[in-house]
Design an enzyme around this catalytic site. Structure first.
Site, mmCIF file in Angstrom:
data_model
loop_
_atom_site.group_PDB
_atom_site.id
_atom_site.type_symbol
_atom_site.label_atom_id
_atom_site.label_comp_id
_atom_site.label_asym_id
_atom_site.label_seq_id
_atom_site.Cartn_x
_atom_site.Cartn_y
_atom_site.Cartn_z
ATOM 1 N N CYS A 142 7.728 12.255 10.026
ATOM 2 C CA CYS A 142 8.185 10.863 10.048
ATOM 3 C C CYS A 142 7.550 10.031 8.928
ATOM 4 O O CYS A 142 8.240 9.394 8.149
ATOM 5 C CB CYS A 142 7.875 10.263 11.412
ATOM 6 S SG CYS A 142 8.021 8.484 11.509
ATOM 7 N N CYS A 176 3.527 6.497 10.766
ATOM 8 C CA CYS A 176 2.147 6.246 11.186
ATOM 9 C C CYS A 176 1.205 6.970 10.226
ATOM 10 O O CYS A 176 0.810 8.113 10.461
ATOM 11 C CB CYS A 176 1.931 6.721 12.618
ATOM 12 S SG CYS A 176 2.887 5.787 13.828
ATOM 13 N N TYR A 182 6.407 -21.717 6.210
ATOM 14 C CA TYR A 182 7.071 -20.436 6.528
ATOM 15 C C TYR A 182 7.212 -20.320 8.052
ATOM 16 O O TYR A 182 6.876 -19.303 8.649
ATOM 17 C CB TYR A 182 6.256 -19.234 6.022
ATOM 18 C CG TYR A 182 5.779 -19.266 4.604
ATOM 19 C CD1 TYR A 182 6.582 -18.798 3.571
ATOM 20 C CD2 TYR A 182 4.503 -19.722 4.278
ATOM 21 C CE1 TYR A 182 6.129 -18.793 2.250
ATOM 22 C CE2 TYR A 182 4.040 -19.723 2.973
ATOM 23 C CZ TYR A 182 4.866 -19.262 1.957
ATOM 24 O OH TYR A 182 4.413 -19.252 0.670
ATOM 25 N N CYS A 225 -0.381 -10.685 6.421
ATOM 26 C CA CYS A 225 -0.091 -9.306 6.828
ATOM 27 C C CYS A 225 -0.374 -8.328 5.686
ATOM 28 O O CYS A 225 -0.014 -7.158 5.761
ATOM 29 C CB CYS A 225 1.349 -9.174 7.315
ATOM 30 S SG CYS A 225 2.588 -9.673 6.112
#
Length: 382
Positions: free
Chosen positions: A13, A16, A243, A339
């Site tokens: 995948c 992660c 924002y 972030c």
């Protein structure tokens, strides 16, 4: 904290990136990253992790297609490719959402509905999006289709509800364009009212198919409560939520402030923000559809002060025009929710050279098993 449970799809995948580490080691890895990037500005507080770092994603998105044997598959795109990795259950996704997606995959076969072929631009189902309110229990299912025509629509919806009566709304979203975007412009509500409601920090928020809402509700409360603690808003303060999106942070801040002004460029988000304020009966918050930087420059030129600016920009961080507007407006405090510590470091460097001092840095683990880390930073005017 419990040891890391190993995922059989980890290498295929790629979603992660640090799943191979035990959770305590993941937190240590992220802490070192934040200290390396931000430690020159101020001491970094210990990262806040999760007690249960699994099945935290309240939004689950699955791509649909076929394998080499022409069997219907659903799952995630392999990192940096357009190849679907089949997934029945994921260790970071909501369990119920995964179950619903598996059911839809089985129903496609029963109803002889085809998956969409991105190359030939033919077929029916492209993606399924499931959003679940962890507090409210409400569940939205969005069927993203390549065509508006939906054979046996009513029977399909009834069959899905029969197997999952906990679903509160089902929406068909039509995306017939050659695009990497999941959702198209047009949506048709097939069941329920097309939205779900969720509670966060004591407030209720409406979530539509396109609305941005934080993916990890447990850590979002931690993040936002830390932002409010840093802001230490006084009852007469004027607060700007830059924002602002659908108004989440501004609405939480309204409890402490004299007035809050939420500024957002996305018209649909502003509509949702106004609805959210109305649902919660908040009268001291005002939403403006505008560029936040230009809006703040306008306030400064009119001599209208703001005491606190809360900013939560996308991963690219703030642009230089916005940062100049913060300096020009000259609020007493800036609370920066980030972030991306790389772009945060760049923006803090600018603000620290323009009469702002970094007072606190708090990392929060919003996305266990991935490399991502969020930070809340308090800056005060010198």
């Amino acid at each position: 904290m419990e040891k890391n449970i190993k995922c059989p799809l980890y290498k295929k995948c790629g979603g992660c990136q640090i799943h191979n580490l035990d959770y305590s080691e993941q937190l240590e890895f992220k802490m070192k990253k934040v200290v390396r990037l931000l430690g020159r500005f101020h001491r970094v507080s210990d990262i806040i992790g999760m007690d249960e770092p699994y099945h935290y994603r309240n939004k689950v998105q699955a791509a649909f297609g076929r394998d080499r044997q022409n069997r219907i598959i659903s799952g995630v795109y392999q990192s940096s490719t357009h190849k679907i990795v089949p997934v029945d259950s994921c260790l970071i996704e909501d369990v119920k959402a995964d179950e619903i997606i598996v059911t839809i995959r089985k129903l496609l076969k029963n109803f002889k509905l085809k998956t969409f072929d991105d190359n030939k631009m033919i077929g029916f189902l492209r993606h399924v999006l499931v959003k679940r309110g962890f507090s409210s229990g409400e569940i939205m299912v969005v069927l993203v289709t390549g065509t508006e025509e939906f054979k046996s629509r009513r029977s399909f919806v009834n069959a899905l509800l029969e197997r999952h009566p906990e679903i509160t709304t089902i929406v068909q979203n039509i995306n017939n364009k050659r695009t990497s975007l999941v959702l198209g412009e047009k949506s048709i509500v097939l069941y329920g009212d097309g939205v779900i409601k969720e509670q966060l920090c004591g407030y209720t928020f409406t979530i539509s198919p396109k609305a941005f809402y934080q993916i990890n509700p447990v850590q979002t409360e931690v993040l936002y409560n830390k932002a409010m603690e840093f802001a230490d808003i006084q009852k007469d303060d004027v607060v700007i939520d830059a924002y602002c999106g659908t108004g989440t942070i501004g609405i939480i801040a309204s409890k402490y402030a004299g007035d809050v002004y939420g500024v957002e460029l996305n018209k649909d988000a502003v509509k949702d923000a106004k609805k959210n304020a109305a649902i919660n009966g908040i009268e001291n918050i005002h939403f403006i559809n505008a560029d936040a930087g230009k809006y703040m420059v306008g306030l400064a030129e009119q001599g209208l002060p703001a005491d606190v600016v809360i900013m939560d920009p996308p991963r690219a961080g703030s642009d230089i025009k916005f940062l100049h507007s913060v300096v020009k407006l000259s609020p007493r405090k800036v609370v920066y929710i980030s972030c991306n510590p790389e772009t945060l470091a760049r923006d803090l460097m600018f603000l620290s050279k323009n009469k702002y001092k970094i007072r606190k840095i708090q990392p929060v683990d919003m996305f266990p098993h991935t490399e991502h880390v969020e930070c809340v930073v308090l800056l005060t005017k010198i």
